[in-house]
Design a protein around this motif. Sequence first.
Motif, short mmCIF file in Angstrom:
data_model
loop_
_atom_site.label_atom_id
_atom_site.label_comp_id
_atom_site.label_asym_id
_atom_site.label_seq_id
_atom_site.Cartn_x
_atom_site.Cartn_y
_atom_site.Cartn_z
N LYS A 114 11.97 -4.73 3.71
CA LYS A 114 11.96 -3.80 2.82
C LYS A 114 12.56 -2.75 2.62
O LYS A 114 13.08 -1.96 1.83
N HIS A 169 2.80 3.88 10.65
CA HIS A 169 3.39 2.27 10.19
C HIS A 169 4.47 2.93 8.77
O HIS A 169 5.41 2.38 8.83
N SER A 170 3.75 3.47 7.93
CA SER A 170 4.42 3.87 6.71
C SER A 170 5.66 4.71 7.01
O SER A 170 6.59 4.53 6.40
N ASP A 174 3.03 -7.16 1.30
CA ASP A 174 3.30 -6.30 2.51
C ASP A 174 2.14 -7.11 3.64
O ASP A 174 1.21 -7.61 3.27
N ILE A 215 0.86 -5.00 6.80
CA ILE A 215 -0.07 -4.10 7.28
C ILE A 215 -0.43 -3.15 6.11
O ILE A 215 0.31 -2.42 5.48
N MET A 216 -1.72 -3.50 5.64
CA MET A 216 -2.31 -2.60 4.77
C MET A 216 -4.01 -2.65 4.84
O MET A 216 -4.37 -3.24 5.66
N PRO A 217 -4.62 -1.71 4.41
CA PRO A 217 -6.01 -1.41 4.33
C PRO A 217 -6.80 -2.39 3.50
O PRO A 217 -5.95 -3.21 2.62
N THR A 242 5.75 11.63 -0.46
CA THR A 242 4.89 10.48 0.29
C THR A 242 4.64 10.85 2.00
O THR A 242 3.81 10.43 2.32
N TYR A 263 1.29 11.42 4.19
CA TYR A 263 0.99 10.48 5.32
C TYR A 263 0.84 11.42 6.51
O TYR A 263 -0.14 11.33 7.40
N LEU A 305 10.57 11.15 -3.71
CA LEU A 305 9.54 10.43 -3.59
C LEU A 305 9.16 10.30 -2.00
O LEU A 305 8.13 10.32 -1.55
N LEU A 332 -1.93 3.24 10.42
CA LEU A 332 -1.52 2.83 9.01
C LEU A 332 -0.43 3.89 8.70
O LEU A 332 0.73 3.60 8.11
N ASP A 352 0.73 -1.24 0.19
CA ASP A 352 0.11 -0.10 -0.18
C ASP A 352 0.84 1.35 0.13
O ASP A 352 0.37 2.19 -0.33
N ASP A 353 2.25 1.21 0.33
CA ASP A 353 2.64 2.47 0.66
C ASP A 353 3.43 2.72 -0.88
O ASP A 353 4.27 2.08 -1.27
N GLN A 354 3.12 3.88 -1.41
CA GLN A 354 3.42 4.29 -2.59
C GLN A 354 4.98 4.49 -2.52
O GLN A 354 5.53 4.01 -3.80
N PHE A 355 5.67 4.87 -1.65
CA PHE A 355 7.16 4.89 -1.65
C PHE A 355 7.67 3.52 -2.05
O PHE A 355 8.57 3.47 -3.02
N PHE A 356 7.39 2.49 -1.14
CA PHE A 356 7.77 1.28 -1.46
C PHE A 356 7.43 0.46 -2.68
O PHE A 356 8.12 -0.20 -3.51
N LYS A 373 6.96 2.14 -5.55
CA LYS A 373 7.34 2.41 -6.78
C LYS A 373 8.88 2.03 -6.80
O LYS A 373 9.37 1.85 -8.09
N PHE A 374 9.52 2.05 -5.48
CA PHE A 374 10.85 1.78 -5.44
C PHE A 374 11.10 0.24 -6.18
O PHE A 374 11.66 0.02 -6.97
N GLN A 411 9.18 3.97 5.81
CA GLN A 411 10.17 4.91 5.17
C GLN A 411 11.48 5.58 5.54
O GLN A 411 12.38 5.79 5.14
N TYR A 438 15.60 8.50 -4.28
CA TYR A 438 14.39 8.34 -3.88
C TYR A 438 13.84 9.36 -2.89
O TYR A 438 12.84 9.34 -2.29
#
Lengths: 120, 126
Positions: A103, B48-49, A51, A53-55, B15, B19, B11, B45, A8-12, A14-15, B53, B8
Amino acid sequence: MKVLLIEDDQFFQKFYSSKLLEQQYQVATASNGEEGLTQAKSFAPDIIILDIIMPKKNGFEFLTARAADPALKKIPVIVFSTLGQDDDVKKALDLGANDFVNKGLFDFEAVKLKIAKMVK
Amino acid sequence: MDNDVAKYKDLFITTAKDYCTQIIQALSTLSTNPQATQAIDAVHLSSHSLKSQNAAMGFSSSAEMFMTIEKIFAKIQEQSAHISSELLTEIKNCIDDFSYSLAQIQHNNQEQDMSAHTEKLQTFNR
């Protein structure tokens, strides 16, 4: 080789998807477990990177659904872990995940090795 | 900062700001409705993200802070902890200082020290 990345995390997302594409993998992405299940059935990947933890269906719920589906059960799963998730990784492995990778280390070589190990 | 991490950075900053916005919006909801499940889930959530990151980018002080927020909100989800106005205020302060840290990171890759916030948050994590 086809890789489904459920993150769900756009950063990871995309990477890792750009790294996979650079290495000539075919890549599909999903941003939650529910979308991941749909994609797993339609894209028919050789391997899933998941992943936890996700919605909308987390990684555990995805693994539980996968275990109940004979076609999905055959697809190996590598879970993404991060800081402070040792218990989550253990739970994911108990639910049928095949391996895990941190990750946050940005260690794409480790990901490639694990994919190669899973998909011969 | 090594090659992949440097590439990155933009990015990460974009992001991370998203958040932070989600957390602020959730805090606003929780200030009038501390039982709002979606807002509680959003903070869990997002923190966590942000933890993941920041850890990936090598910003360990921020990663620790967000890990603490994540743990507190995991307990709130399990109903073994509760929202208080003091907690909401402290998290707002964390986000404010983290936003400043992001600006510093953008300019000169210098993360600000978030350890005082982590220490304060630990008092809510007992």
